[in-house]
Design a protein around this motif. Sequence first.
Motif, PDB file in Angstrom:
ATOM      1  N   ASN A 249      -2.699  15.679 -23.381  1.00  0.00           N
ATOM      2  CA  ASN A 249      -1.663  16.692 -23.630  1.00  0.00           C
ATOM      3  C   ASN A 249      -0.328  16.264 -23.032  1.00  0.00           C
ATOM      4  O   ASN A 249       0.733  16.406 -23.645  1.00  0.00           O
ATOM      5  CB  ASN A 249      -2.081  18.045 -23.056  1.00  0.00           C
ATOM      6  CG  ASN A 249      -3.140  18.708 -23.919  1.00  0.00           C
ATOM      7  OD1 ASN A 249      -3.330  18.310 -25.054  1.00  0.00           O
ATOM      8  ND2 ASN A 249      -3.836  19.682 -23.373  1.00  0.00           N
ATOM      9  N   ASN A 250      -0.410  15.730 -21.808  1.00  0.00           N
ATOM     10  CA  ASN A 250       0.822  15.266 -21.158  1.00  0.00           C
ATOM     11  C   ASN A 250       1.460  14.128 -21.959  1.00  0.00           C
ATOM     12  O   ASN A 250       2.674  14.067 -22.140  1.00  0.00           O
ATOM     13  CB  ASN A 250       0.538  14.786 -19.733  1.00  0.00           C
ATOM     14  CG  ASN A 250       0.348  15.957 -18.777  1.00  0.00           C
ATOM     15  OD1 ASN A 250       0.690  17.079 -19.119  1.00  0.00           O
ATOM     16  ND2 ASN A 250      -0.213  15.714 -17.611  1.00  0.00           N
ATOM     17  N   ASN A 251       0.598  13.201 -22.422  1.00  0.00           N
ATOM     18  CA  ASN A 251       1.108  12.095 -23.225  1.00  0.00           C
ATOM     19  C   ASN A 251       1.752  12.600 -24.518  1.00  0.00           C
ATOM     20  O   ASN A 251       2.823  12.132 -24.926  1.00  0.00           O
ATOM     21  CB  ASN A 251      -0.020  11.097 -23.563  1.00  0.00           C
ATOM     22  CG  ASN A 251      -0.349  10.229 -22.361  1.00  0.00           C
ATOM     23  OD1 ASN A 251       0.424  10.172 -21.410  1.00  0.00           O
ATOM     24  ND2 ASN A 251      -1.502   9.564 -22.387  1.00  0.00           N
ATOM     25  N   ASN A 252       1.077  13.570 -25.121  1.00  0.00           N
ATOM     26  CA  ASN A 252       1.631  14.154 -26.359  1.00  0.00           C
ATOM     27  C   ASN A 252       2.967  14.844 -26.084  1.00  0.00           C
ATOM     28  O   ASN A 252       3.918  14.707 -26.855  1.00  0.00           O
ATOM     29  CB  ASN A 252       0.643  15.147 -26.976  1.00  0.00           C
ATOM     30  CG  ASN A 252      -0.511  14.432 -27.653  1.00  0.00           C
ATOM     31  OD1 ASN A 252      -0.411  13.245 -27.936  1.00  0.00           O
ATOM     32  ND2 ASN A 252      -1.603  15.144 -27.891  1.00  0.00           N
ATOM     33  N   ASN A 253       2.995  15.586 -24.983  1.00  0.00           N
ATOM     34  CA  ASN A 253       4.250  16.270 -24.631  1.00  0.00           C
ATOM     35  C   ASN A 253       5.365  15.257 -24.366  1.00  0.00           C
ATOM     36  O   ASN A 253       6.510  15.429 -24.788  1.00  0.00           O
ATOM     37  CB  ASN A 253       4.053  17.151 -23.394  1.00  0.00           C
ATOM     38  CG  ASN A 253       3.280  18.413 -23.732  1.00  0.00           C
ATOM     39  OD1 ASN A 253       3.159  18.756 -24.903  1.00  0.00           O
ATOM     40  ND2 ASN A 253       2.735  19.071 -22.737  1.00  0.00           N
ATOM     41  N   ASN A 254       5.002  14.194 -23.645  1.00  0.00           N
ATOM     42  CA  ASN A 254       6.000  13.147 -23.363  1.00  0.00           C
ATOM     43  C   ASN A 254       6.492  12.491 -24.645  1.00  0.00           C
ATOM     44  O   ASN A 254       7.677  12.226 -24.824  1.00  0.00           O
ATOM     45  CB  ASN A 254       5.413  12.083 -22.428  1.00  0.00           C
ATOM     46  CG  ASN A 254       5.387  12.566 -20.984  1.00  0.00           C
ATOM     47  OD1 ASN A 254       6.028  13.559 -20.662  1.00  0.00           O
ATOM     48  ND2 ASN A 254       4.645  11.895 -20.127  1.00  0.00           N
ATOM     49  N   ASN A 255       5.518  12.232 -25.511  1.00  0.00           N
ATOM     50  CA  ASN A 255       5.885  11.617 -26.798  1.00  0.00           C
ATOM     51  C   ASN A 255       6.807  12.526 -27.606  1.00  0.00           C
ATOM     52  O   ASN A 255       7.781  12.071 -28.205  1.00  0.00           O
ATOM     53  CB  ASN A 255       4.629  11.279 -27.619  1.00  0.00           C
ATOM     54  CG  ASN A 255       3.932  10.044 -27.084  1.00  0.00           C
ATOM     55  OD1 ASN A 255       4.517   9.305 -26.316  1.00  0.00           O
ATOM     56  ND2 ASN A 255       2.679   9.826 -27.463  1.00  0.00           N
ATOM     57  N   ASN A 256       6.447  13.817 -27.612  1.00  0.00           N
ATOM     58  CA  ASN A 256       7.287  14.786 -28.334  1.00  0.00           C
ATOM     59  C   ASN A 256       8.692  14.845 -27.735  1.00  0.00           C
ATOM     60  O   ASN A 256       9.687  14.876 -28.454  1.00  0.00           O
ATOM     61  CB  ASN A 256       6.645  16.183 -28.301  1.00  0.00           C
ATOM     62  CG  ASN A 256       5.452  16.262 -29.226  1.00  0.00           C
ATOM     63  OD1 ASN A 256       5.288  15.404 -30.071  1.00  0.00           O
ATOM     64  ND2 ASN A 256       4.617  17.267 -29.048  1.00  0.00           N
ATOM     65  N   TYR A 257       8.739  14.832 -26.413  1.00  0.00           N
ATOM     66  CA  TYR A 257      10.039  14.875 -25.725  1.00  0.00           C
ATOM     67  C   TYR A 257      10.865  13.624 -26.045  1.00  0.00           C
ATOM     68  O   TYR A 257      12.046  13.682 -26.352  1.00  0.00           O
ATOM     69  CB  TYR A 257       9.800  14.999 -24.214  1.00  0.00           C
ATOM     70  CG  TYR A 257      11.057  14.940 -23.394  1.00  0.00           C
ATOM     71  CD1 TYR A 257      11.877  16.057 -23.316  1.00  0.00           C
ATOM     72  CD2 TYR A 257      11.419  13.781 -22.692  1.00  0.00           C
ATOM     73  CE1 TYR A 257      13.028  16.022 -22.550  1.00  0.00           C
ATOM     74  CE2 TYR A 257      12.566  13.734 -21.942  1.00  0.00           C
ATOM     75  CZ  TYR A 257      13.389  14.859 -21.869  1.00  0.00           C
ATOM     76  OH  TYR A 257      14.531  14.831 -21.122  1.00  0.00           O
ATOM     77  N   ASN A 258      10.156  12.477 -26.005  1.00  0.00           N
ATOM     78  CA  ASN A 258      10.847  11.221 -26.317  1.00  0.00           C
ATOM     79  C   ASN A 258      11.323  11.191 -27.769  1.00  0.00           C
ATOM     80  O   ASN A 258      12.416  10.724 -28.069  1.00  0.00           O
ATOM     81  CB  ASN A 258       9.920  10.022 -26.063  1.00  0.00           C
ATOM     82  CG  ASN A 258       9.789   9.734 -24.575  1.00  0.00           C
ATOM     83  OD1 ASN A 258      10.593  10.202 -23.783  1.00  0.00           O
ATOM     84  ND2 ASN A 258       8.768   8.988 -24.182  1.00  0.00           N
ATOM     85  N   ASN A 259      10.477  11.713 -28.638  1.00  0.00           N
ATOM     86  CA  ASN A 259      10.866  11.774 -30.055  1.00  0.00           C
ATOM     87  C   ASN A 259      12.080  12.677 -30.252  1.00  0.00           C
ATOM     88  O   ASN A 259      12.997  12.345 -31.016  1.00  0.00           O
ATOM     89  CB  ASN A 259       9.700  12.276 -30.916  1.00  0.00           C
ATOM     90  CG  ASN A 259       8.663  11.200 -31.130  1.00  0.00           C
ATOM     91  OD1 ASN A 259       8.944  10.031 -30.891  1.00  0.00           O
ATOM     92  ND2 ASN A 259       7.461  11.568 -31.546  1.00  0.00           N
ATOM     93  N   ASP A 260      12.048  13.807 -29.566  1.00  0.00           N
ATOM     94  CA  ASP A 260      13.200  14.722 -29.666  1.00  0.00           C
ATOM     95  C   ASP A 260      14.465  14.046 -29.153  1.00  0.00           C
ATOM     96  O   ASP A 260      15.539  14.158 -29.747  1.00  0.00           O
ATOM     97  CB  ASP A 260      12.938  16.003 -28.858  1.00  0.00           C
ATOM     98  CG  ASP A 260      11.991  16.943 -29.587  1.00  0.00           C
ATOM     99  OD1 ASP A 260      11.749  16.717 -30.785  1.00  0.00           O
ATOM    100  OD2 ASP A 260      11.474  17.873 -28.955  1.00  0.00           O
ATOM    101  N   ASN A 261      14.310  13.361 -28.029  1.00  0.00           N
ATOM    102  CA  ASN A 261      15.473  12.664 -27.463  1.00  0.00           C
ATOM    103  C   ASN A 261      15.989  11.593 -28.416  1.00  0.00           C
ATOM    104  O   ASN A 261      17.193  11.438 -28.621  1.00  0.00           O
ATOM    105  CB  ASN A 261      15.093  12.005 -26.122  1.00  0.00           C
ATOM    106  CG  ASN A 261      15.322  12.957 -24.974  1.00  0.00           C
ATOM    107  OD1 ASN A 261      15.874  14.028 -25.157  1.00  0.00           O
ATOM    108  ND2 ASN A 261      14.889  12.580 -23.792  1.00  0.00           N
ATOM    109  N   ASN A 262      15.052  10.851 -28.999  1.00  0.00           N
ATOM    110  CA  ASN A 262      15.442   9.807 -29.951  1.00  0.00           C
ATOM    111  C   ASN A 262      16.143  10.407 -31.168  1.00  0.00           C
ATOM    112  O   ASN A 262      17.141   9.872 -31.648  1.00  0.00           O
ATOM    113  CB  ASN A 262      14.209   9.001 -30.405  1.00  0.00           C
ATOM    114  CG  ASN A 262      13.770   8.024 -29.341  1.00  0.00           C
ATOM    115  OD1 ASN A 262      14.519   7.734 -28.426  1.00  0.00           O
ATOM    116  ND2 ASN A 262      12.550   7.512 -29.435  1.00  0.00           N
TER     117      ASN A 262
END
Length: 116
Positions: free
Chosen positions: A17-30
């Motif tokens: 879940n943390n990895n998914n959240n991080n990925n989502n956050y990184n995707n949003d930032n990108n």
Amino acid sequence: MMGLENLINNNNNNNNNNNNNNNNYNNDNNNNNNNNNNNNNNNNNNNNNNNNNNNNNNNNNNNNNNNNNNNNNNNNNNNNNNNNNRIIITIIFLLLLVLLLLKLPPPLLIYLYIYI
């Protein structure tokens, strides 16, 4: 043992879940960065276009001014030439008149007419 497996599974799930959240956050930032870059590029393009348009307008105005100045100069030159021609014609006419008044012999008058 089942309790330990549950803890491991929960830990793995949390990590996922943390990895998914991080990925989502990184995707949003990108995505935000990409959008910002696109906006900046669009703004730069618009600014460049505006600058080009302004330069073209300035060039056109300068050309128009130059053309107007040239036309004015030509008109002035033509007017000066016309005035000079009028003066010359008037002087010739006055000279001829004086010659007539002096009653010069006809052959000389004919010669002057032909010369002029």
